[in-house]
Design a protein around this motif. Structure first.
Motif, PDB file in Angstrom:
ATOM      1  N   VAL A 106       0.819  -1.218   0.028  1.00 15.80           N
ATOM      2  CA  VAL A 106       0.128   0.122   0.006  1.00 15.80           C
ATOM      3  C   VAL A 106       0.796   1.239  -0.124  1.00 15.80           C
ATOM      4  O   VAL A 106       2.160   1.249   0.615  1.00 15.80           O
ATOM      5  CB  VAL A 106      -0.882  -0.018   1.179  1.00 15.80           C
ATOM      6  N   GLY A 107       0.594   2.151  -0.685  1.00 11.35           N
ATOM      7  CA  GLY A 107       1.267   3.622  -0.543  1.00 11.35           C
ATOM      8  C   GLY A 107       2.403   3.623  -1.849  1.00 11.35           C
ATOM      9  O   GLY A 107       2.322   2.913  -2.649  1.00 11.35           O
ATOM     10  N   ARG A 108       3.320   4.441  -1.468  1.00 11.17           N
ATOM     11  CA  ARG A 108       4.337   4.494  -2.473  1.00 11.17           C
ATOM     12  C   ARG A 108       5.871   4.177  -1.780  1.00 11.17           C
ATOM     13  O   ARG A 108       6.064   4.195  -0.683  1.00 11.17           O
ATOM     14  CB  ARG A 108       4.358   5.828  -2.997  1.00 11.17           C
ATOM     15  N   LEU A 155       8.722   3.944   5.490  1.00 12.25           N
ATOM     16  CA  LEU A 155       7.989   2.903   5.089  1.00 12.25           C
ATOM     17  C   LEU A 155       7.748   1.885   6.374  1.00 12.25           C
ATOM     18  O   LEU A 155       8.934   1.767   6.955  1.00 12.25           O
ATOM     19  CB  LEU A 155       8.480   2.192   3.802  1.00 12.25           C
ATOM     20  N   ILE A 156       6.857   0.960   6.488  1.00 13.83           N
ATOM     21  CA  ILE A 156       6.833   0.103   7.398  1.00 13.83           C
ATOM     22  C   ILE A 156       6.410  -1.235   6.889  1.00 13.83           C
ATOM     23  O   ILE A 156       5.702  -1.459   5.737  1.00 13.83           O
ATOM     24  CB  ILE A 156       5.918   0.491   8.586  1.00 13.83           C
ATOM     25  N   VAL A 202      -1.372   4.071   6.278  1.00 14.40           N
ATOM     26  CA  VAL A 202      -0.748   5.124   5.231  1.00 14.40           C
ATOM     27  C   VAL A 202      -1.295   6.379   5.453  1.00 14.40           C
ATOM     28  O   VAL A 202      -2.509   6.601   5.747  1.00 14.40           O
ATOM     29  CB  VAL A 202      -1.179   4.549   3.804  1.00 14.40           C
ATOM     30  N   GLY A 203      -0.360   7.286   5.706  1.00 13.33           N
ATOM     31  CA  GLY A 203      -0.820   8.706   5.854  1.00 13.33           C
ATOM     32  C   GLY A 203      -0.712   9.067   7.404  1.00 13.33           C
ATOM     33  O   GLY A 203      -0.689  10.385   7.613  1.00 13.33           O
ATOM     34  N   GLY A 259       3.731   4.158   3.192  1.00  9.74           N
ATOM     35  CA  GLY A 259       3.589   2.871   2.610  1.00  9.74           C
ATOM     36  C   GLY A 259       3.863   1.680   3.224  1.00  9.74           C
ATOM     37  O   GLY A 259       4.561   1.930   4.318  1.00  9.74           O
ATOM     38  N   ILE A 260       3.199   0.624   3.190  1.00  3.38           N
ATOM     39  CA  ILE A 260       3.490  -0.745   4.029  1.00  3.38           C
ATOM     40  C   ILE A 260       4.137  -1.597   3.017  1.00  3.38           C
ATOM     41  O   ILE A 260       3.765  -1.705   1.706  1.00  3.38           O
ATOM     42  CB  ILE A 260       2.182  -1.344   4.187  1.00  3.38           C
ATOM     43  N   VAL A 261       5.305  -2.262   3.348  1.00  2.00           N
ATOM     44  CA  VAL A 261       5.810  -3.283   2.462  1.00  2.00           C
ATOM     45  C   VAL A 261       5.675  -4.667   2.858  1.00  2.00           C
ATOM     46  O   VAL A 261       5.371  -4.688   4.206  1.00  2.00           O
ATOM     47  CB  VAL A 261       7.505  -2.986   2.396  1.00  2.00           C
ATOM     48  N   LYS A 262       5.882  -5.479   1.994  1.00  2.00           N
ATOM     49  CA  LYS A 262       5.706  -6.870   2.254  1.00  2.00           C
ATOM     50  C   LYS A 262       6.706  -7.158   3.185  1.00  2.00           C
ATOM     51  O   LYS A 262       7.786  -6.975   3.440  1.00  2.00           O
ATOM     52  CB  LYS A 262       5.963  -7.712   1.116  1.00  2.00           C
ATOM     53  N   ASP A 263       6.284  -8.306   4.320  1.00  2.00           N
ATOM     54  CA  ASP A 263       7.147  -8.988   5.445  1.00  2.00           C
ATOM     55  C   ASP A 263       8.320  -9.661   4.660  1.00  2.00           C
ATOM     56  O   ASP A 263       8.041 -10.522   3.942  1.00  2.00           O
ATOM     57  CB  ASP A 263       6.544  -9.789   6.358  1.00  2.00           C
TER      58      ASP A 263
END
Lengths: 108, 876
Positions: free
Chosen positions: B627-629, B644-645, B660-661, B675-679
């Motif tokens: 999600v996010g960028r 990013l988390i 996000v945000g 944004g959210i990154v994959k684990d």
């Protein structure tokens, strides 16, 4: 053979006693031993030799090679001063033991 | 007097043996002659007389033997005879001797290595006077994964100034320095230490003196350096004039004041590399530490070591020091403020011996060493079974020889001693070879990197403890293995043996030997099962969470002044051949973490891993942004800083979703989630999915690039680094893959070590199996001959022999499965992604064992079944 074998210490005492009279070769000693102990112990000449050699190494006996009456060469053993002293000690010790044991046996 | 006579005769015996012997011979000879002469006089035939005389004497050789054994000094003599005889025996059967020595060497050597590991890692004290009086203090987090950390400098200072149980209290922190000696720059691990460091420890110096007493807070006052013995030898050639010389460390010139003794390599055995130099704390601004380490209450990176007053025990020390912890927070509210009111940790007082590596790793290291020790012990067990088997086989073939010696007048006691001497000699040879095995094993372990986390000395050293352990083990084995042949020798029936009947002896061993081989099969199956489990573990840890083409990603360490990074990054990306580039702080996929704290509302702080990254990182790693960028170059300098988390962190912070945000807090201030990154398993496979925070930064000290891998690209990058910092040492680039593999040294060691040991155990077992089968076939050769004669076919004979062996193997496999299930819980903590009771591994090891066992037992059976019956039957 294991019946009536002479105890080690005793064999040494017997040899000292025999040699205190005169120097003798191995065979002579064994003859005397047989004579002295005929009725009580059987002395195998095989077991006499180690004792003889040990006593020589301990300085109780001294040996020299000389001819026998029949002109054969043999190793004659004789007592040294140490041997004589040792014999006296042993004699005293044994008579004490004999006396003590005799007392015990009579008292029982 | 008697003593002198005895001594003389012993010397005569040693030096004039020939004369002494010939005199004895002549003496006995004359006895026989005199005795025979008497008998002749009594009327006996001369020959008969001599024979009788000899008989009365009891045999010439026997008498000689008795005189020899009762001779003063005979023991010495007989021992040397025994040794001679034993060596002759070894020379007569070199193959057997070599097998025995090698088996002993492998068994003892393996355990010597395990013992050495345990000693080096757990028992060996810091080489300073009275090490038992030394303690270490750690902050222990009450909750969270962080567990242990060191102290901050102000905390150290408070303890130092307020405790009444410590006679001295020192602190140190380990870091790399760029050291310039003779215009050659090298990155060298060293320690920044309080000026009392050497005097508190009592470190032995080979040259010079410790630091001059100074105030740690008077910055820049004592530019002194103490060198390690290794650095002194390596860079100064051991020159004693090194004292007073200047060397440049980072940008400052330091005077060499001392050289530590070779045994002293710092207190900590893990954490970076072992220190090669020490500089005083008041010189720390010269190091890479760009912030005020003496002022920060929250910088828990200082290690401390205290020397207790004489007579103060650990309990009293803890009772005295722990209350200071609470008092400090009252006296210094800034301590609590530094943690924004959430300071949740207590002080742990540990004996230094338990704090020579990071206390949180103790369990892991302990279990690794335990597994190694258990596996080595199993190997020793298999080796022992082999040896007993060989000894029985040997004793059986030697029964005739022993019988002959008994008949020739050797006493049984003498024979027993002979056998013990033989075995002790074998043990000694095995023990010496074991030292070679151990030092080879030690060097091989070093090839795996740091499988036990701590730095091990490069060479295996045989100290008193290990030496005593080895001698004890060797003698124990030697005497143990003498028991079998002796038991057999005691049973020797001279007459039947001399007549050539060896059946009696043979039947003694067979059942027992079969049992031995069964046990060996069981142990080998257990080891092979473990090996399979460890190999799978290695595959799982190495292959898990595979980033895009880790071989193509190259990791290059850079350490530039912060303001030069943007330009450097820009230039790197323009180096021809560089496809993608990213600057990061922590290499992903290896178990090292950079901790940090985040919270939504500044109350519930969450301990997270922080990795500051530049643009291009997620794309290069193939980590999808859910999600996010992603970051862009416009993110630099934005306030609040964008972050990013990972999914895990997002779930922890915002259970309701939609993060996000949102704005979250770091200790340094608010940041914004973009944004959210994959684990991904950023701490390596075993680390699992942990919450990770990715802030945007261009100043991470690690450069990742993807390229076609040509060397010219790397030299271009290094050229560029030189341009930005001429002092920077050239470090060869490594692929991300090799970084990740490097972090798996424990897994690799376990897989390789247990496989090798399993293979050795298998070999020993097969040798044993072969021997027993051959033996049982030989014992039954008459029966086989008769069966063949009355029409049994080859296949029938094979069935007969192999049926027995098959039963033995079947029992072994069964016991092996049982053994594996006993071993499984011991090794389970070291496994990853594979069940300790993995059926595949069991099946594999059993199958492998069964097939090789079939081959080993088939060979002797086949040759036995082929023999013509007439040949066998005519043999006796």
């Amino acid at each position: 053979m294991d019946k009536h074998e002479v105890p080690q210490g005793t064999l040494e005492l017997l040899i000292l006693t025999i040699l205190s009279r005169e120097p003798l070769h191995g065979y002579g000693i064994s003859q005397r031993l047989a004579l002295l102990t005929r009725d009580t112990f059987q002395v195998n000449p095989g077991s006499m030799f180690p004792t003889l050699y040990r006593m020589e190494q301990d300085g109780k006996l001294k040996a020299e090679w000389r001819a026998t009456e029949n002109n054969r060469n043999a190793k004659y053993y004789r007592l040294t001063a140490t041997g004589k002293k040792h014999l006296e000690q042993e004699k005293r010790w044994w008579s004490q033991v004999a006396w003590a044991i005799g007392n015990v046996l009579e008292g029982a | 007097m008697t003593i002198v006579h005895r001594l003389v005769s012993i010397l005569r015996w040693v030096f004039q043996r020939h004369r002494v012997e010939s005199e004895l011979h002549r003496d006995i000879e004359s006895f026989i002659e005199l005795s025979a002469a008497d008998k002749v006089r009594d009327g006996m035939v001369p020959e008969e007389a001599r024979r009788l005389a000899r008989l009365e004497l009891g045999g010439m050789d026997q008498v000689k033997e008795r005189v020899r054994t009762e001779r003063r000094g005979a023991l010495l003599d007989e021992l040397s005879q025994d040794v001679h005889y034993a060596l002759r025996m070894f020379a007569k059967s070199p193959a057997l001797t070599i097998i025995v020595v090698v088996t002993l060497a492998v068994g003892i050597g393996a355990n010597l290595t395990a013992f050495g590991l345990a000693r080096t890692i757990f028992w060996q004290p810091v080489p300073v006077p009275e090490p038992h009086r030394l303690i270490a203090l750690y902050n222990r987090a009450e909750r969270g994964a962080g567990a242990y950390s060191g102290l901050s400098y102000p905390e150290y200072e408070y303890f130092r100034d307020h405790s009444d149980v410590l006679s001295g209290f020192a602190t140190y922190v380990r870091i790399h320095f760029l050291v310039n000696v003779g215009n050659e720059v090298e990155k060298i691990p060293g320690e920044i230490v309080s000026s009392n460091y050497f005097s508190v420890l009592g470190t032995p110096l080979v040259l010079g003196r410790p630091f001059s007493a100074g105030n740690d807070r008077s910055l820049g006052t004592t530019p002194e350096v103490v060198l390690s013995h290794g650095l002194w030898q390596r860079r100064f050639g051991g020159d004693r004039n090194v004292l007073g010389q200047s060397i440049r460390i980072e940008k400052q010139s330091f005077t060499v004041v001392g050289v530590a003794a070779p045994v002293f390599q710092g207190v900590l055995m893990d954490w970076l590399e072992l220190p090669q130099l020490w500089i005083p704390l008041n010189m720390y601004p010269e190091s890479l530490f760009t912030f005020k380490i003496l002022e920060r209450w929250d910088w828990h990176a200082m290690m401390v070591v205290g020397r207790l007053n004489a007579g103060v025990g650990l309990d009293r020390a803890a009772a005295a020091l722990k209350p200071l912890d609470a008092r400090m927070s009252t006296d210094h509210p800034e301590r609590v403020q530094a943690f924004r009111g959430k300071y949740e940790s207590t002080i742990d007082v540990l004996p230094l011996q338990r704090a020579r590596f990071f206390p949180a790793y103790r369990e892991t290291i302990l279990s690794t060493v335990q597994v190694v020790a258990v596996v080595m012990a199993i190997l020793l067990g298999v080796a022992c079974l082999s040896l007993v088997n060989l000894m029985i086989a040997k004793s059986t073939t030697r029964q005739r020889e022993l019988a002959v010696r008994v008949a020739l007048g050797a006493s049984r006691g003498r024979l027993l001693r002979q056998l013990i001497v033989e075995n002790i000699l074998l043990s000694i040879m095995g023990g010496v070879a074991a030292i070679i095995v151990a030092s080879l094993a030690w060097k091989s372990i070093a090839l795996f990197g740091r499988p036990f986390r701590v730095w091990l000395p490069a060479e295996f050293t045989l100290d008193f403890q290990s030496g005593a352990f080895m001698v004890g083990l060797a003698l124990l084995l030697g005497i143990m293995f003498a028991i079998w042949p002796i038991r057999n020798a005691a049973k020797v029936d001279v007459h039947s043996l001399l007549k050539g009947d060896t059946r009696g002896g043979r039947s003694i061993g067979l059942r027992f030997r079969s049992a031995l081989v069964t046990a060996q099969i069981a142990a080998s199956v257990a080891l092979l099962t473990c090996a399979s489990l460890f190999v799978q573990t290695l595959q799982n840890t190495a292959g898990e969470d595979r980033y895009v083409d880790r071989d193509r990603i190259t990791v290059i360490g850079v350490g530039l002044p912060v303001d030069r990074y943007p330009e450097f990054f820009d230039r790197v990306r323009r180096v021809p051949g560089v496809e993608q580039a990213s600057l990061i702080t922590s290499v992903p996929g290896v178990p090292f973490r950079n901790p940090g704290f985040v919270s939504v509302n500044e109350s519930a702080w969450l301990n997270v891993d922080v990795n500051s990254v530049s643009t291009g990182f997620f794309k290069m790693m193939g980590i999808p942004i859910l999600v996010g960028r992603d970051f862009t170059e416009q993110d630099a300098g934005i306030s609040p800083p964008p972050v990013l988390i990972t999914e895990t962190l997002a779930r922890a912070l915002f259970p309701a979703g939609d993060s996000v945000g949102r704005s979250i807090n770091r200790r340094s201030g608010p940041v914004q989630v973009i944004g959210i990154v994959k684990d991904t398993k950023t701490r390596g496979a075993r680390g699992g999915f942990v919450p990770v925070l990715y802030p945007y930064s261009l100043s991470g000290g690690t450069l990742l690039i993807t390229s076609n891998g040509s060397a010219s690209i790397f030299s271009a990058v290094q050229q560029l680094l030189r341009e930005f910092d001429p002092d920077f040492p050239l470090i060869s680039p490594r692929s991300l893959q090799s970084h990740i593999e490097g972090s798996l040294s424990t897994e690799r060691l376990a897989a390789v070590l247990v496989s090798v040991l399993g293979f050795i155990a298998l070999m020993l077992t097969l040798i044993g199996l072969y021997g027993v089968t051959a033996f049982s076939v030989a014992a039954r050769h008459k029966e086989i001959g008769i069966r063949r004669a009355i029409g049994a076919q080859t296949i029938d004979v094979l069935r007969l022999v192999l049926g027995q062996t098959g039963l033995m193997v079947a029992w072994g496999l069964l016991a092996g499965i049982g053994g594996s299930s006993v071993l499984a819980p011991v090794i389970s903590t070291m496994l990853y992604g594979v069940d300790p009771t993995d059926e595949f591994s069991l099946l594999l090891s059993c199958g492998f064992m069964a097939v090789t066992a079939a081959v080993a037992s088939f060979i002797p059976s086949w040759s036995a079944s082929r023999v013509e019956p007439s040949v066998i039957l005519r043999h006796d």
